[in-house]
Design a protein around this motif. Structure first.
Motif, mmCIF file in Angstrom:
data_model
loop_
_atom_site.group_PDB
_atom_site.id
_atom_site.type_symbol
_atom_site.label_atom_id
_atom_site.label_comp_id
_atom_site.label_asym_id
_atom_site.label_seq_id
_atom_site.Cartn_x
_atom_site.Cartn_y
_atom_site.Cartn_z
ATOM 1 N N LYS A 157 0.807 -1.266 -0.058
ATOM 2 C CA LYS A 157 0.122 0.086 -0.185
ATOM 3 C C LYS A 157 0.788 1.320 -0.152
ATOM 4 O O LYS A 157 0.644 2.307 -0.751
ATOM 5 C CB LYS A 157 -0.909 -0.022 1.128
ATOM 6 N N LEU A 158 1.960 1.415 0.814
ATOM 7 C CA LEU A 158 2.824 2.483 1.001
ATOM 8 C C LEU A 158 3.611 2.535 -0.285
ATOM 9 O O LEU A 158 3.793 3.829 -0.769
ATOM 10 C CB LEU A 158 3.695 2.417 1.992
ATOM 11 N N ARG A 159 4.009 1.649 -0.856
ATOM 12 C CA ARG A 159 4.482 1.777 -2.189
ATOM 13 C C ARG A 159 3.789 2.274 -3.319
ATOM 14 O O ARG A 159 4.040 3.006 -4.214
ATOM 15 C CB ARG A 159 5.317 0.528 -2.730
ATOM 16 N N ALA A 160 2.401 2.277 -3.268
ATOM 17 C CA ALA A 160 1.469 2.947 -4.165
ATOM 18 C C ALA A 160 1.167 4.166 -4.032
ATOM 19 O O ALA A 160 0.681 4.990 -4.621
ATOM 20 C CB ALA A 160 0.327 1.818 -4.363
ATOM 21 N N THR A 161 1.219 4.510 -2.675
ATOM 22 C CA THR A 161 0.645 5.901 -2.122
ATOM 23 C C THR A 161 1.640 6.836 -1.465
ATOM 24 O O THR A 161 1.253 7.835 -1.282
ATOM 25 C CB THR A 161 -0.841 5.714 -1.204
ATOM 26 N N PHE A 162 2.635 6.374 -0.857
ATOM 27 C CA PHE A 162 3.522 7.095 0.080
ATOM 28 C C PHE A 162 4.677 8.102 -0.538
ATOM 29 O O PHE A 162 5.425 7.290 -1.104
ATOM 30 C CB PHE A 162 4.161 6.219 1.243
#
Length: 122
Positions: free
Chosen positions: A27-32
């Protein structure tokens, strides 16, 4: 990167910095955006500038105490600017503290998404 199952069936990825929750990592790779952490450093530098040399804020608080002591406790009149009221000074101090608090909360919000990386070993 090695992986292991935890009690919830999620996979923990072993990284050079310790195990992380793979779903959280994806999730973080896609959003952070990691530049948010650099902005947090800038925000902290702004707060530090006041805290490293807090003489002005300290002097304002002491002046506010003198005004309040005179007004509330009937203490001796302290030397202060005639143009400055107790409420104006209190409002100025409150605004400065609010600004610092807002920056600290922003820093907290910037790092909070990284908590999704915590492996669930529960």
């Amino acid at each position: 990167m090695t992986q292991r199952s935890n009690s919830t069936g999620r996979i923990d990825a072993a990284s050079p910095r310790g195990g992380v929750d793979v779903i959280g990592l994806q999730k973080l790779r896609a959003t952070f955006d990691t530049t948010h952490l650099l902005r947090a450093v800038d925000d902290l530098d702004t707060v530090r500038a006041v805290l490293v040399d807090p003489d002005e804020l300290r002097a304002d608080l002491l002046r506010l105490h003198g005004m309040a002591h005179t007004l509330i406790n009937g203490g001796a009149l302290s030397a202060t600017s005639v143009d400055e009221t107790i409420t104006e000074l209190a409002a100025d101090i409150e605004a400065e503290l609010e600004s610092m608090s807002a920056l600290l909360l922003t820093i907290r919000q910037r790092i909070r998404p990284l908590l999704t990386l915590t492996p669930d070993d529960g």
